[in-house]
Motif scaffolding. Structure first.
Motif, PDB file in Angstrom:
ATOM      1  N   VAL A  51     -21.205  -5.679  38.683  1.00  0.00           N
ATOM      2  CA  VAL A  51     -20.779  -6.442  39.861  1.00  0.00           C
ATOM      3  C   VAL A  51     -21.971  -6.784  40.764  1.00  0.00           C
ATOM      4  N   VAL A  52     -22.856  -5.813  40.967  1.00  0.00           N
ATOM      5  CA  VAL A  52     -23.913  -6.021  41.969  1.00  0.00           C
ATOM      6  C   VAL A  52     -25.207  -6.572  41.367  1.00  0.00           C
ATOM      7  N   HIS A  53     -25.513  -6.199  40.140  1.00  0.00           N
ATOM      8  CA  HIS A  53     -26.853  -6.514  39.616  1.00  0.00           C
ATOM      9  C   HIS A  53     -26.869  -7.492  38.454  1.00  0.00           C
ATOM     10  N   ASN A  54     -25.705  -8.061  38.155  1.00  0.00           N
ATOM     11  CA  ASN A  54     -25.653  -9.027  37.064  1.00  0.00           C
ATOM     12  C   ASN A  54     -26.501 -10.252  37.398  1.00  0.00           C
TER      13      ASN A  54
ATOM     14  N   HIS B 216     -19.067  -0.828  58.244  1.00  0.00           N
ATOM     15  CA  HIS B 216     -18.096  -1.642  57.500  1.00  0.00           C
ATOM     16  C   HIS B 216     -18.882  -2.497  56.501  1.00  0.00           C
ATOM     17  N   PHE B 217     -18.149  -3.218  55.658  1.00  0.00           N
ATOM     18  CA  PHE B 217     -18.812  -3.964  54.593  1.00  0.00           C
ATOM     19  C   PHE B 217     -19.196  -5.399  54.975  1.00  0.00           C
TER      20      PHE B 217
ATOM     21  N   ASP C 137     -23.745 -10.466  48.716  1.00  0.00           N
ATOM     22  CA  ASP C 137     -23.998  -9.112  48.206  1.00  0.00           C
ATOM     23  C   ASP C 137     -23.124  -8.085  48.921  1.00  0.00           C
ATOM     24  N   ALA C 138     -22.911  -8.297  50.212  1.00  0.00           N
ATOM     25  CA  ALA C 138     -22.045  -7.373  50.950  1.00  0.00           C
ATOM     26  C   ALA C 138     -20.635  -7.413  50.347  1.00  0.00           C
TER      27      ALA C 138
ATOM     28  N   GLU D 239     -30.669  -5.263  49.057  1.00  0.00           N
ATOM     29  CA  GLU D 239     -31.060  -5.731  50.395  1.00  0.00           C
ATOM     30  C   GLU D 239     -31.966  -6.958  50.276  1.00  0.00           C
ATOM     31  N   GLU D 240     -31.964  -7.787  51.279  1.00  0.00           N
ATOM     32  CA  GLU D 240     -32.878  -8.929  51.318  1.00  0.00           C
ATOM     33  C   GLU D 240     -34.301  -8.418  51.555  1.00  0.00           C
TER      34      GLU D 240
END
Ligand code: HEM
Ligand SMILES: [Ca+2]
Length: 685
Positions: free
Chosen positions: A178-181, A550-551, A565-566, A588-589
C-alpha cells in the motif's frame, strides 16, 4: 533467598533444555532438507534463499555468542515471570544479581575489556580501545545501542505485533504494497541525484551494520514457511511474513523471515532482547579491512603493507566465500573482501574495488618513499589514510546530499575547509543504534533503480534481477568491468526519494530460476518489528518533531507527508502510533536539499554525529600521535569522489561531483583536472 536461587537455577536449566531441543529440531529439519543448505558450487544457480545467505552470514565471534544469548533471553523471561516483576525491577529483588551472575557464568561468553595501549598510533580492526575509558565501545560483535526502550509484545523479546488498540498490525507485506508500491506508470527519477548516492550509502551501511541473523544446523537457512503450526511454535527464531490472498506477486501465504539472534550484554545481564552488530560501529572502512582480526588477516598480503589483489586489480577468491555468489563465465570467482555482502550488486563490488586499489596505491607509494618501513607500518598508515579519505568524502560530499546542507552544518557535521579540529568527546558512545540499522539507514532502498547501467560505449542496461550476487559484469572487459559499472552509477540518476520502491527489490529481490523471490520492503518492516523498534510517533517525539494525532496531513497530523501518502497510511493502520517507523519515515517528503524526510534526517544526522564526535581517531583530529600533520590533512582534504574514480577507473572524463548528475553546474571535465593528495608528505625524515 532459597526460593530465588531455585527460580534462577530452574530457569537456567529450562533455558538449556530448550536450547538443546532447538538444536535437535534444527538438526532434523536440516537433515530432512526442510531447512535449506548452502550451495557450495558457485556455478550452480542459487535459490532465492541461497542468495539471501550472504545477508545472514554469521561470523565466528558472533556464532559463539548465539547460545549464551539464547539462554540469557529465555531465562530472563522465566525469572521475571516467576518473580512477578518487570525486567526493569528484577535486579532490585534481593540476591538476584549475585545468584544470576553465579548461575549464568558457565554459559556466558563474556566480553572482557581489551587491554589498551594508549600510545598506539592506529585504530584497532574491531574498534576496541578507541575509547580508552570504555574499550569495548563501538567494537564489533556487540549489541546495537537503543535510543528508546524497545516495544516487545511480551516486554522482553517477542516481536512487536500489535498496535495501541490491541489489534494485530497490518502484515508487513500489506504495508509494503500500500505505501511503497512503485507506481508502474511513472517511476520517477531524481533530476539531480546520481545513483552513486545510493551506492555509497550501501557501502557505508556495510561498514556500520551487519546484524546477525539466526541460522539452522550446519549453517542451513532456517525456513519458517510450510511448517505445521505446532512445529512453527517450536521455532522461536521464526517470524514469517503473512501474505494476504490476492497479492499481485506472491501466491503463497508466507514469506520466509528469520529473526535476528538475541545478543547479550557484555557480562550477560538479564534484560530485554537486543540484536548483535557484527560490524565495527566506527566509519573505518571495515567493509574493506574486515570487522574482526580473523577476517582482517585473510585480506592482507603481509607484503609491503598491501592487501591481496589480483593482476586485474580485484579481490582474490576466498574459499568460504564461494557459496555467496553465482557465476556464469569460466574463470570468474567469488571474491573475498572485508564484508560478505560484497557481491549483492555490481555497483557495491565496484566501489569496494575502488577502495582496494586506493589502499594498494598508497601502500606502494609509502614503500617507495620509505624503503625501510615494514609491512605492518605501511599497512596501518595506508589504512589510516584510506579511512581519512572515506570519512572526508562521506562528511563533505555525501552526507549533505542525504540530510541536506543546512542540517549538516547545524549539527556540526561539515568538515572544516582546512586544517584540524578537535571534536573528540569520550563521553559520546559511537555504537550504531538499533533504529539506524533496522530502519533509518535503509532509506537507500527507495533510491534504487530497476537496472544496472554498464556504461561501455552507449551503455547497456541490465535488470537488477539478473545482477544480484553475480559478479559477471565486474569480470567483463578485462580490467574495465568496474569502471563501466562505476561510470554507470555516476551517469544514472537515482529514483526519486518518494518512499516508492522499484519492483526489482520490492517484488523480485533475489529472483531465482523457479520464479521465487523476496520483498525487501516487507523484510525491512518485519525486521523493525523483530527488533521491537517503537512506532513512528515515538521517534518523532524523540527527535523533537510534532507527532501525529490523526491521519490528516494538516496541523496535528502527518504534517511531513503528502495527502496521498497520509491517506495510504490511514487505509492500513488503526492509529498513528502504530505506523512502523520505516514506513512512516520513508514516506515523509524529503528535507530541502536532501533525500530523506525530517525524521530520518534527524536519526541519520544524530548517528553521524556520534560517529564523528565519539571517534578518537576521526580524521580531522589534531593529536600529534594519532592525527595527520597539518600539511597532510590539508592535502587529504583535496580528495573527492571524482579524484578517486578518475584514478582507479581509468576514465577520461567525469563530472566534478559524481554524486550529482552532470549539468551546467556540474560539468564533465578532463580527469587530469582533479587534485591528488601529495603522498610525499608521508616521507619520513
Ligand atoms: C543495491 C541494492 C540493495 C540490495 C539488494 C539490498 C538488500 C538488502 C537485504 C537483503 C537486507 C537484509 C534485509 C533483512 O532481512 O533485514 C538489507 C539490509 C540493509 N540495507 Fe540494503 N540493499 C541494497 C541497497 C541498500 C542501500 C543503498 C542502503 C543504504 C543507503 C542499504 C541499507 C541497508 C541497511 C542499513 C540494512 C541493514 C543491515 C544490517 O543491519 O544487517 N541497502 N539490504
Ligand atoms: Ca566499521
Amino acid at each position: 533467598m532459597m526460593q530465588v536461587r531455585a527460580i534462577i537455577m530452574q530457569a537456567v536449566a529450562r533455558a538449556r533444555a530448550s536450547l538443546s531441543a532447538q538444536k535437535q529440531l534444527n538438526q532434523y529439519l536440516s537433515r530432512t532438507g526442510h531447512d535449506e543448505a548452502m550451495n557450495p558450487t558457485p556455478y550452480m544457480p542459487k535459490t532465492y534463499h541461497q542468495h539471501y545467505a550472504a545477508f545472514s552470514h554469521l561470523n565466528l565471534p558472533a556464532s559463539i555468542q548465539v547460545d549464551s544469548g539464547y539462554i540469557v533471553q529465555f531465562a530472563t523471561k522465566e525469572i521475571t515471570n516467576a518473580l512477578g516483576v518487570s525486567v526493569d525491577e528484577v535486579y532490585k529483588c534481593p540476591g538476584v544479581r549475585e545468584i544470576w551472575d553465579e548461575m549464568i557464568a558457565p554459559y556466558c561468553i563474556r566480553r572482557d575489556a581489551a587491554v589498551c595501549d594508549p600510545s598506539c598510533k592506529y585504530r584497532s580492526i574491531d574498534g576496541s580501545c578507541n575509547n580508552l575509558m570504555n574499550p569495548l565501545m563501538g567494537r564489533s560483535n556487540r549489541p546495537h545501542i537503543r535510543l528508546l526502550k524497545p516495544q516487545y509484545m511480551d516486554d522482553i523479546g517477542l516481536p512487536r505485533q500489535t498496535g495501541v488498540t490491541g489489534e494485530y498490525l497490518p502484515s508487513a507485506r500489506t504495508v509494503s504494497n500500500v505505501v511503497h508500491n512503485q507506481d508502474p506508470c511513472c517511476p520517477m527519477v531524481d533530476p539531480d541525484i546520481s545513483l552513486f548516492v545510493m551506492q555509497w550509502g550501501q557501502m557505508i551501511d556495510h561498514d556500520l551494520t551487519d546484524t546477525a541473523i539466526a541460522k539452522g544446523a550446519n549453517d542451513a537457512t532456517v525456513i519458517c514457511c510450510n511448517l505445521t503450526r505446532e512445529v512453527l511454535m517450536k521455532r522461536p527464531e521464526c517470524f514469517p511474513i503473512n501474505i494476504v490472498p490476492g497479492d499481485q506477486r506472491f501466491k503463497e501465504p508466507c514469506m520466509n523471515f528469520v529473526r535476528s539472534i538475541a545478543g547479550h550484554s557484555d557480562s550477560c545481564d538479564m534484560g530485554r532482547r537486543n540484536q548483535l552488530n557484527q560490524a565495527s560501529s566506527f566509519l573505518d572502512a571495515s567493509f574493506l579491512y574486515g570487522h574482526n582480526d580473523e577476517d582482517a588477516a585473510k585480506i592482507r598480503s603481509f607484503h609491503n603493507g598491501k592487501l591481496k589483489m589480483t593482476n586485474q586489480g580485484l579481490f582474490p577468491a576466498g574459499l568460504e566465500d564461494q557459496s555467496h555468489c553465482e557465476l556464469q563465465n569460466p574463470g570468474d570467482y567469488c571474491m573475498k573482501s572485508g564484508d560478505f555482502r560484497i557481491h549483492v550488486m555490481p555497483g557495491l563490488t565496484a566501489i569496494q574495488v575502488l577502495f582496494l586499489r586506493e589502499h594498494n596505491r598508497i601502500a606502494d607509494r609509502l614503500h617507495m618513499l620509505n624503503p625501510s618501513m615494514c609491512d605492518e607500518d605501511i599497512y596501518q598508515e595506508s589504512r589510516k589514510i584510506v579511512i581519512g579519505i572515506l570519512q572526508h568524502i562521506t562528511y563533505s560530499q555525501w552526507l549533505p546530499r542525504v540530510i541536506g546542507e543546512t542540517l549538516t552544518m547545524q549539527m556540526g557535521l561539515a568538515p572544516t575547509p582546512m586544517g584540524h579540529i578537535n571534536t573528540y568527546d569520550p563521553s559520546i558512545d559511537p555504537t550504531v543504534s538499533n533504529v539506524f540499522g533496522a530502519a533509518a539507514f535503509r532509506f537507500g532502498h527507495t533510491l534504487l533503480r530497476n537496472t544496472v547501467l554498464y556504461m561501455k560505449g552507449q551503455g547497456m542496461q541490465v535488470r537488477n534481477e539478473m545482477a544480484f550476487n553475480r559478479p559477471a559484469m565486474i569480470f567483463s572487459d578485462s580490467t574495465m568491468g568496474c569502471s563501466f559499472v562505476g561510470l554507470g552509477l555516476s551517469l544514472h540518476s537515482s529514483s526519486k526519494a518518494d518512499g516508492q520502491v522499484v519492483d526489482s527489490v520490492r517484488n523480485n529481490l533475489f529472483l531465482d530460476m523457479n520464479g521465487r523471490s523476496f520483498d525487501l520492503i516487507s523484510l525491512n518492516i518485519q525486521r523493525g518489528r523483530d527488533h521491537g523498534i517503537p512506532g513512528y510517533n515515538e521517534w518523532r517525539k524523540f527527535c523533537g518533531l510534532p507527532y501525529a494525532m490523526h491521519f490528516g496531513s494538516g496541523p496535528g497530523g502527518l504534517i511531513h507527508h503528502s495527502p496521498e501518502d497520509a491517506k495510504k497510511l490511514y487505509s492500513i493502520y488503526r492509529h498513528p502510533d502504530d505506523i512502523d517507523v520505516f514506513a512512516g519515515g520513508l514516506s515523509e517528503e524529503p528535507v530541502e536539499g536532501g533525500v530523506v524526510g525530517p525524521l530520518f534526517a534527524c536519526l541519520i544526522g544524530q548517528q553521524f554525529y556520534t560517529l564523528k564526535y565519539g571517534d578518537r581517531f576521526f580524521y580531522e583530529n589534531a593529536d600529534q600521535n594519532t592525527g595527520f600533520s597539518t600539511r597532510q590533512i590539508n592535502s587529504l582534504k583535496k580528495m573527492t569522489l571524482a579524484s578517486l574514480m578518475c584514478r582507479h577507473f581509468e576514465m577520461p572524463h567525469l563530472q566534478m561531483n559524481p554524486f550529482r548528475m552532470p549539468g551546467p553546474m556540474n560539468p564533465m571535465v578532463n580527469c587530469n583536472m582533479f587534485d591528488d593528495m601529495d603522498l610525499v608528505l608521508w616521507r619520513k625524515q
